[in-house]
Design a protein around this motif. Structure first.
Motif, mmCIF file in Angstrom:
data_model
loop_
_atom_site.group_PDB
_atom_site.id
_atom_site.type_symbol
_atom_site.label_atom_id
_atom_site.label_comp_id
_atom_site.label_asym_id
_atom_site.label_seq_id
_atom_site.Cartn_x
_atom_site.Cartn_y
_atom_site.Cartn_z
ATOM 1 N N PRO A 1 0.714 -0.947 0.024
ATOM 2 C CA PRO A 1 -0.001 0.023 0.000
ATOM 3 C C PRO A 1 1.178 1.405 -0.035
ATOM 4 C CG PRO A 1 -0.769 -1.694 1.757
ATOM 5 C CD PRO A 1 0.696 -2.018 0.996
ATOM 6 N N SER A 2 2.063 1.164 0.738
ATOM 7 C CA SER A 2 2.826 2.360 0.821
ATOM 8 C C SER A 2 3.463 2.807 -0.496
ATOM 9 C CB SER A 2 3.973 2.071 1.676
ATOM 10 O OG SER A 2 4.649 1.265 1.175
ATOM 11 N N LEU A 3 3.294 1.836 -1.449
ATOM 12 C CA LEU A 3 3.996 2.167 -2.634
ATOM 13 C C LEU A 3 3.000 3.133 -3.616
ATOM 14 C CD1 LEU A 3 5.682 -0.965 -4.409
ATOM 15 C CD2 LEU A 3 6.725 1.015 -4.064
ATOM 16 N N LEU A 4 1.686 3.040 -3.537
ATOM 17 C CA LEU A 4 0.977 3.615 -4.229
ATOM 18 C C LEU A 4 0.423 5.005 -3.881
ATOM 19 C CD1 LEU A 4 -1.278 0.451 -4.966
ATOM 20 C CD2 LEU A 4 0.399 1.336 -6.499
ATOM 21 N N GLY A 5 0.456 5.821 -4.687
ATOM 22 C CA GLY A 5 -0.292 7.267 -4.379
ATOM 23 C C GLY A 5 -1.435 7.365 -4.949
ATOM 24 N N PRO A 6 -2.052 8.449 -4.743
ATOM 25 C CA PRO A 6 -3.479 8.815 -5.131
ATOM 26 C C PRO A 6 -3.509 9.055 -6.629
ATOM 27 C CG PRO A 6 -2.850 10.570 -3.899
ATOM 28 C CD PRO A 6 -1.722 9.645 -3.840
ATOM 29 N N ASP A 7 -2.450 9.465 -7.300
ATOM 30 C CA ASP A 7 -2.200 9.657 -8.471
ATOM 31 C C ASP A 7 -2.092 8.591 -9.407
ATOM 32 O OD1 ASP A 7 0.054 9.625 -7.240
ATOM 33 O OD2 ASP A 7 1.096 10.983 -8.921
ATOM 34 N N MET A 8 -1.783 7.232 -8.748
ATOM 35 C CA MET A 8 -1.166 6.185 -9.436
ATOM 36 C C MET A 8 -2.617 5.206 -9.942
ATOM 37 S SD MET A 8 2.242 4.938 -7.742
ATOM 38 C CE MET A 8 3.419 6.302 -7.639
ATOM 39 N N PRO A 9 -2.454 4.312 -10.740
ATOM 40 C CA PRO A 9 -3.565 3.385 -10.870
ATOM 41 C C PRO A 9 -3.868 2.651 -9.575
ATOM 42 C CG PRO A 9 -1.777 3.179 -12.648
ATOM 43 C CD PRO A 9 -1.129 4.047 -11.568
ATOM 44 N N LEU B 1 -3.804 2.516 11.553
ATOM 45 C CA LEU B 1 -2.752 1.953 12.121
ATOM 46 C C LEU B 1 -2.592 0.486 11.976
ATOM 47 C CD1 LEU B 1 -3.997 3.586 15.806
ATOM 48 C CD2 LEU B 1 -1.815 4.055 14.554
ATOM 49 N N ASP B 2 -3.695 -0.186 11.528
ATOM 50 C CA ASP B 2 -3.373 -1.610 11.369
ATOM 51 C C ASP B 2 -3.030 -1.974 10.066
ATOM 52 O OD1 ASP B 2 -4.025 -2.615 13.967
ATOM 53 O OD2 ASP B 2 -6.187 -2.728 13.566
ATOM 54 N N SER B 3 -2.770 -0.797 9.032
ATOM 55 C CA SER B 3 -2.401 -1.137 7.678
ATOM 56 C C SER B 3 -1.244 -0.352 7.124
ATOM 57 C CB SER B 3 -3.533 -1.220 6.685
ATOM 58 O OG SER B 3 -4.005 0.315 6.815
ATOM 59 N N LYS B 4 -1.203 0.918 7.626
ATOM 60 C CA LYS B 4 -0.312 1.863 7.309
ATOM 61 C C LYS B 4 1.268 2.112 7.915
ATOM 62 C CE LYS B 4 -2.368 2.827 3.547
ATOM 63 N NZ LYS B 4 -2.970 3.804 2.881
ATOM 64 N N THR B 5 1.126 1.407 9.174
ATOM 65 C CA THR B 5 2.350 1.674 9.922
ATOM 66 C C THR B 5 3.553 0.763 9.581
ATOM 67 O OG1 THR B 5 1.209 0.313 11.562
ATOM 68 C CG2 THR B 5 1.002 2.679 11.712
ATOM 69 N N LEU B 6 4.584 0.839 10.148
ATOM 70 C CA LEU B 6 5.714 -0.150 9.780
ATOM 71 C C LEU B 6 5.375 -1.243 10.460
ATOM 72 C CD1 LEU B 6 8.266 1.008 8.255
ATOM 73 C CD2 LEU B 6 9.450 0.989 10.358
ATOM 74 N N MET B 7 5.019 -1.314 11.497
ATOM 75 C CA MET B 7 4.732 -2.409 12.480
ATOM 76 C C MET B 7 3.611 -3.336 11.609
ATOM 77 S SD MET B 7 4.119 -2.028 16.336
ATOM 78 C CE MET B 7 4.602 -3.364 17.181
ATOM 79 N N ALA B 8 2.537 -2.790 10.962
ATOM 80 C CA ALA B 8 1.639 -3.479 10.393
ATOM 81 C C ALA B 8 2.239 -4.196 9.110
ATOM 82 C CB ALA B 8 0.474 -2.616 9.966
ATOM 83 N N GLU B 9 2.970 -3.374 8.518
ATOM 84 C CA GLU B 9 3.724 -3.857 7.208
ATOM 85 C C GLU B 9 4.571 -5.030 7.486
ATOM 86 O OE1 GLU B 9 5.206 -0.462 4.932
ATOM 87 O OE2 GLU B 9 3.282 0.260 4.986
ATOM 88 N N GLN B 10 5.186 -5.028 8.719
ATOM 89 C CA GLN B 10 6.009 -6.180 9.160
ATOM 90 C C GLN B 10 5.274 -7.346 9.578
ATOM 91 O OE1 GLN B 10 8.733 -4.203 11.576
ATOM 92 N NE2 GLN B 10 9.851 -3.459 10.019
#
Lengths: 244, 271
Positions: free
Chosen positions: A88-96, B159-168
Motif C-alpha cells: 500500500p505504501s508504494l501507491l499514491g493517489p495519482d497512480m493506478p 494503524l493496522d495497515s499503514k504503519t511499519l509494524m503493520a507492514e512487518q
C-alpha cells in the motif's frame, strides 16, 4: 423530479471480470524497457487499447522508481489500469489502483515479425475461456472491519467475526455473515447471485444490497434495529426476517 | 531503547495536544526521560501548551533538512528536567516532512529517551501517517460523540495497515483515551456512553478524562494539566493513564458513575 424521489429505482452495482494483460517488469528497468521497445517496434498496435496491469509482486521497487516506471510506460503510450502485488505504501493517489486476486489465464504470445501472424494476434489475445474455479470460495475475517476499509471478495461468501463499522464496506459475490454489529454497508451477490443472503447478529446498517437491489438505513423497518436479522431476495422484493 | 507512542485521533479538537503534553509530563514526573514531538507542521500548538513558545529556535523540519542538530532543536522543560519538547515548524508546510527524515529523527530520539511521544496532526494525510508510521504504541484520543468515534475507527484501521509494524505483519498495541467526558451529559443521554464507544472501537481503555475547566486553565497558562494542577480530576486521570502505559493494572473509574469518587474530588478541592 418528484416521481424520481418517491419511486426509488435502485442503482444496480455489479461486479465484472475482464481479461487483462499483466506486464512484469524486471531489474534493470532500462534493459527491460529496451526489450519492451523492441517488442513494440515489431507491432505498433500491440499495447494500444489493451487493458494492462503492472505486476510488481516480489519486485524491489520504491515509490519514486514506480512513478518513474509508470511515466516511462506512459511515454510509450502504454497505459496501466491497475497495479498488482504492490505494498500500500508504494501507491499514491495519482497512480493506478491496486488490484488483487488475479487469476492466471493462458499466456498471450508476443507479436511475431510476420505481419500475417500479427493480424491474428488480437483474436488470440482475448480468449473467452472461463477462469478456473477457485478452491476457496469463502473469506474469513476475525478482526473488526474499520471505518474506511473496503473488503471486496467477488468469489464467494464473507464471514466476519466482529463488527463492521460505520463507513466500512463489504462487497461479496456470495452471502455475507456478520457475527457482530453491522453498522456499515454490505453488498452481497454482486456478481449476479440473487440467492445470496446477508446475516448479522445486530443490525445498525447504513445500507444493505443483494444482487443490486438495496435498502438504506432509512428504508429499514425501525423495529428491526439492534436485532439479529437476515436479508434475502424473493424475485424483485427485498425480504427481511428476524433470526431470533 | 525507548518506546515510541503516537497520540492520534483523526478528528481535530478532541485533545491530542493536551493529552500529549499531560501524559508526557506525567511520565517524566517519575524521572523517566520523555520527549514530546509536535508533528503538526504549519499549525503548531504543543509549544504553547507546554509554555515553551518563547524558547523555540530550531524545529523538527530544520533537523530533518539538516539545518540544525537534534540537540539544538530539543527544548528542556523548565519545571521538569527530564521532559523535552521537539517543536514543529510554523512557517513550512507538511511537504517538508520526509519519510526518511522522520525515520532518522525517531531512531535518534529512541536512543536517548525512554518515551518518545508523537503528537499527530488531525486528519489522515501525510503529517498524520508519518507521525504514526514508526510508533510502537498508539493512543487513540476520542470524545464520546459519533463523529469522533467514527474518525477514530478510521484511524485504527490505518494503524493496522499503514504503519511499519503493520507492514512487518505485527500488531500495534492500541489504547483508547476518552477525553472531554461529561458525567452530567452522559447521565442525560446527550453523549455516547463509555460502553458504546468501547463496543464500537473494541480496543482497550487507557483512561477517561473528564471535561473540566482545569484543562482550559492549564492550556492558557502554558502548562500541562498534570503539572499546573496535579490534584485536579483531569490530572489524576492522566496520571492513572500514564501508570497503565507503564503496564500497571489499574481499574478505570467512569467519572460520575460512582458518586463517592466524584464527591471525594469536590470535597478535596473545596478544602
Amino acid at each position: 423530479m418528484t416521481s424520481l424521489l418517491t419511486q426509488p429505482r435502485p442503482i444496480r452495482l455489479k461486479g465484472r471480470s475482464f481479461l487483462a494483460l499483466a506486464l512484469t517488469p524486471e531489474h534493470p528497468f532500462e534493459d527491460w524497457l529496451a526489450q519492451l521497445d523492441h517488442l513494440a517496434s515489431r507491432s505498433t498496435n500491440f499495447f494500444r487499447r489493451r487493458p494492462l496491469v503492472l505486476d510488481v509482486t516480489g519486485l524491489e521497487i520504491d515509490r519514486s522508481q514506480l512513478r518513474e516506471l509508470l511515466d516511462k510506460l506512459g511515454e510509450r503510450n502504454v497505459r496501466i489500469m491497475g497495479i498488482e502485488g504492490a505494498r500500500p505504501s508504494l501507491l499514491g493517489p495519482d497512480m493506478p489502483p491496486p488490484m488483487a486476486d488475479g487469476r492466471p489465464a493462458s499466456d498471450i504470445e508476443a507479436p511475431a515479425e510476420d505481419e500475417r501472424v500479427e493480424a491474428k494476434t488480437p483474436e488470440k489475445a482475448a480468449p473467452p475461456s472461463p477462469p478456473p474455479p477457485k478452491t476457496s470460495p469463502s473469506m474469513l475475517v476475525t478482526e473488526p472491519v474499520r471505518s474506511g476499509q473496503a473488503l471486496f471478495f467477488p468469489e464467494g461468501d464473507v464471514t466476519v467475526v466482529g463488527s463492521v463499522a460505520s463507513g466500512a464496506e463489504i462487497i461479496a459475490g456470495g452471502s455475507v455473515h456478520i457475527y457482530g454489529t453491522l453498522r456499515g454497508r454490505v453488498m452481497a451477490g454482486t456478481m449476479g447471485n440473487g440467492s445470496a443472503r446477508i446475516f448479522c447478529s445486530k443490525l445498525e446498517a447504513e445500507l444493505v444490497a443483494i444482487d443490486g437491489y438495496y435498502k438504506t438505513a432509512e428504508d429499514l423497518e425501525r423495529d428491526l434495529r439492534g436485532k439479529a436479522v437476515q436479508f434475502w431476495l424473493e424475485g424483485d422484493t427485498f425480504k427481511v426476517g428476524s433470526l431470533a | 531503547m525507548g518506546k515510541v507512542i503516537v497520540v492520534t485521533s483523526g478528528k481535530g479538537g478532541v485533545g491530542k495536544t493536551t493529552s500529549s503534553a499531560a501524559l508526557g509530563a506525567a511520565l517524566a514526573r517519575n524521572g523517566e526521560k520523555v520527549v514530546v514531538v509536535d508533528f503538526d507542521v504549519g499549525l503548531r500548538n504543543l509549544d504553547l501548551i507546554m509554555g515553551a513558545e518563547r524558547r523555540v529556535v530550531y524545529d523538527l523540519i530544520n533537523v530533518i533538512q539538516g539545518e540544525a542538530k537534534l540537540a539544538q532543536a530539543l527544548i528542556r522543560d523548565k519545571r521538569l528536567e527530564t521532559l523535552y519538547l521537539l517543536p514543529a515548524s510554523q512557517t513550512r508546510d507538511k511537504d517538508n516532512l520526509t519519510a526518511e527524515g522522520v525515520e532518522t529523527v525517531i531512531a535518534a530520539l529512541k536512543q536517548s529517551f525512554d518515551w518518545v511521544i508523537c503528537d499527530s496532526p488531525a486528519g489522515i494525510e501525510r503529517g498524520a501517517t508519518l507521525a504514526m508510521r514508526h510508533a510502537d504504541v498508539a493512543i487513540v484520543v476520542t470524545n464520546p460523540e459519533v463523529s469522533s468515534v467514527r474518525d477514530s475507527d478510521r484511524i485504527i484501521g490505518l494503524l493496522d495497515s499503514k504503519t511499519l509494524m503493520a507492514e512487518q505483519g505485527e500488531r500495534m498495541e492500541k489504547h483508547l483515551l476518552l477525553t472531554r467526558y461529561d458525567p452530567a451529559r452522559a447521565e442525560r443521554g446527550d453523549m455516547l456512553k463509555v460502553d458504546d464507544v468501547l463496543e464500537i472501537l473494541s480496543i482497550p481503555l487507557l483512561g477517561i478524562v473528564p471535561e473540566s475547566m482545569d484543562v482550559l486553565r492549564a492550556s492558557n497558562v502554558g502548562s500541562p494539566v498534570t503539572l499546573s494542577d496535579e490534584r485536579s480530576a483531569p490530572a489524576i486521570a492522566y496520571f492513572d493513564a500514564a501508570r497503565r502505559l507503564r503496564g500497571e493494572l489499574l481499574p478505570v473509574t467512569i467519572p460520575g458513575e460512582k458518586r463517592g469518587f466524584f464527591g471525594k474530588l469536590f470535597g478535596r478541592k473545596a478544602a
